[in-house]
Enzyme design. Structure first.
Site, PDB file in Angstrom:
ATOM      1  N   LYS A   1      -9.829 -16.948  -7.859  1.00  0.00           N
ATOM      2  CA  LYS A   1     -10.058 -18.276  -8.448  1.00  0.00           C
ATOM      3  C   LYS A   1      -8.768 -18.859  -9.002  1.00  0.00           C
ATOM      4  CE  LYS A   1     -14.918 -18.360  -8.796  1.00  0.00           C
ATOM      5  NZ  LYS A   1     -16.174 -18.259  -9.528  1.00  0.00           N
TER       6      LYS A   1
ATOM      7  N   LYS B   1     -19.019 -16.601   3.716  1.00  0.00           N
ATOM      8  CA  LYS B   1     -20.360 -16.390   3.180  1.00  0.00           C
ATOM      9  C   LYS B   1     -21.002 -17.738   2.815  1.00  0.00           C
ATOM     10  CE  LYS B   1     -22.106 -14.192  -0.852  1.00  0.00           C
ATOM     11  NZ  LYS B   1     -22.020 -13.192  -1.913  1.00  0.00           N
TER      12      LYS B   1
ATOM     13  N   LYS C   1     -23.419 -21.102  -2.801  1.00  0.00           N
ATOM     14  CA  LYS C   1     -23.958 -22.279  -3.467  1.00  0.00           C
ATOM     15  C   LYS C   1     -22.852 -23.155  -4.044  1.00  0.00           C
ATOM     16  CE  LYS C   1     -25.761 -19.525  -7.356  1.00  0.00           C
ATOM     17  NZ  LYS C   1     -24.545 -19.156  -8.049  1.00  0.00           N
TER      18      LYS C   1
END
Ligand code: TRP
Length: 328
Positions: free
Chosen positions: A112, A195, A198
């Protein structure tokens, strides 16, 4: 005595088919065998920017989806993380017993940081694993069913628990990670090497559990596939393989049977049949979700009950820790 299970999902994006097949459906299938704590981890969601209205709505949506998916409050405690203050409190305490170096090694954090701009990364994001350790350790959970991307966080939880136990005497159960089978790893429809997430910014890559049927069909018909024609599982052709895996997971069949079913037929047929299966699987979820949206008082009642049951387990653990370190 039944072993305890703890897991959670962040209300940080619309729940996807990947979350359903990889997490929720698995939890439902295993809930009879364990004593379960399933959490909506809103305090983890705010480690990254969230719109307050959306956060509130998604948190409630997630509770409704947990229940609609078949998690049963007779077997599982379902609650929102921030409703039980012990999570924040133990996270702070564990902070003080977690070396910075351990947190700096977390790959999710490093990824991140590499993606985002340094200044916007919150201290909370760095500290995310201490809060996750608090979640798990408060309930003395033996098992933590998560995706492979969370393995390192559960291992850190175990290390923190071991270190604490070593210094202060037996306090925490050492948790083990419980990784699902590979088949439940659903990939993005627009980039099948990634992947299904969401937090994907491209809504066409994901199927949200609350997407209406016509939208589900449209996204699946447009799913990215290669120029081949044979509907077989093949790592070199990730797009068609992903569709076949979705089909296989929903149909509960072996790979051989799925390939036999589609033998001699084109990708279009696969897409159509996958869409039929997905729409059928989402129907009861959407129906159950609607019931709770139409009856907010019932949802509130469930949340209150979940909070009370969770707090009854979490608070004694917190008190024990406070005593051991000299706070009371
Ligand atoms: N970090 C987990 C994820 O992103 C969510 C989570 C928070 C969790 N606390 C947890 C999962 C405790 C298992 C146990 O998927």
């Amino acid at each position: 005595m039944r072993k305890r299970v703890f897991s959670g999902i962040k209300p940080s994006g619309e729940l996807t088919l990947g979350n359903y097949l990889g997490a929720l459906r698995r939890w439902v299938a295993m809930q009879d065998a364990y004593e379960n704590y399933f959490c909506i981890v809103d305090l983890h969601a705010i480690t990254e920017p969230q719109d307050p209205q959306e956060l509130r709505r998604r948190t409630r949506d997630l509770v409704a989806l947990y229940l609609a998916a078949g998690l049963d409050t007779a077997k599982s405690v379902i609650f929102v993380q921030s409703h039980v203050a012990a999570h924040s409190e133990l996270a702070w305490l564990l902070n003080c017993f977690t070396p910075m170096g351990w947190l700096e090694r977390m790959t999710q954090y490093k990824d991140k940081v590499a993606k985002g701009s340094g200044e916007r990364i919150s201290a909370g994001l760095f500290d995310y694993p201490a809060l996750m350790a608090a979640d798990i350790l408060l309930y003395q959970a033996h098992l933590v069913p998560v995706g492979d991307d969370q393995r390192q966080h559960v291992e850190l939880t175990r290390d923190v628990a071991m270190r604490f136990n070593h210094r202060f005497g037996d306090t925490f159960v050492l948790p083990d990670v419980l990784i699902g089978e590979a088949g439940a790893r659903i990939m993005s429809l627009t980039d099948p090497t990634q992947k299904m997430s969401k937090s994907d910014v491209d809504p066409n890559g994901t199927i949200a559990l609350l997407d209406p049927p016509d939208l589900v069909r449209r996204k699946l018909m447009r799913a990215k596939t290669d120029s081949g024609t044979e509907a077989t599982f093949d790592p070199a052709r990730p797009g068609i393989t992903n569709l076949l895996e979705i089909y296989q997971t929903l149909a509960g069949e072996t790979a051989e049977r799925v390939e036999a079913h589609f033998a001699g037929r084109g990708y279009g047929d696969v897409k159509r049949e996958v869409a039929d299966r997905v729409i059928a699987a989402l129907e009861p979820l959407q129906e159950g979700h609607r019931r709770y949206v139409d009856d907010p008082a019932e949802l509130d009642r469930q949340l209150q009950q979940g909070r009370d049951r969770a707090a009854a387990v979490a608070e004694p653990t917190l008190r024990d820790v406070q005593e051991k370190i000299g706070l009371r």
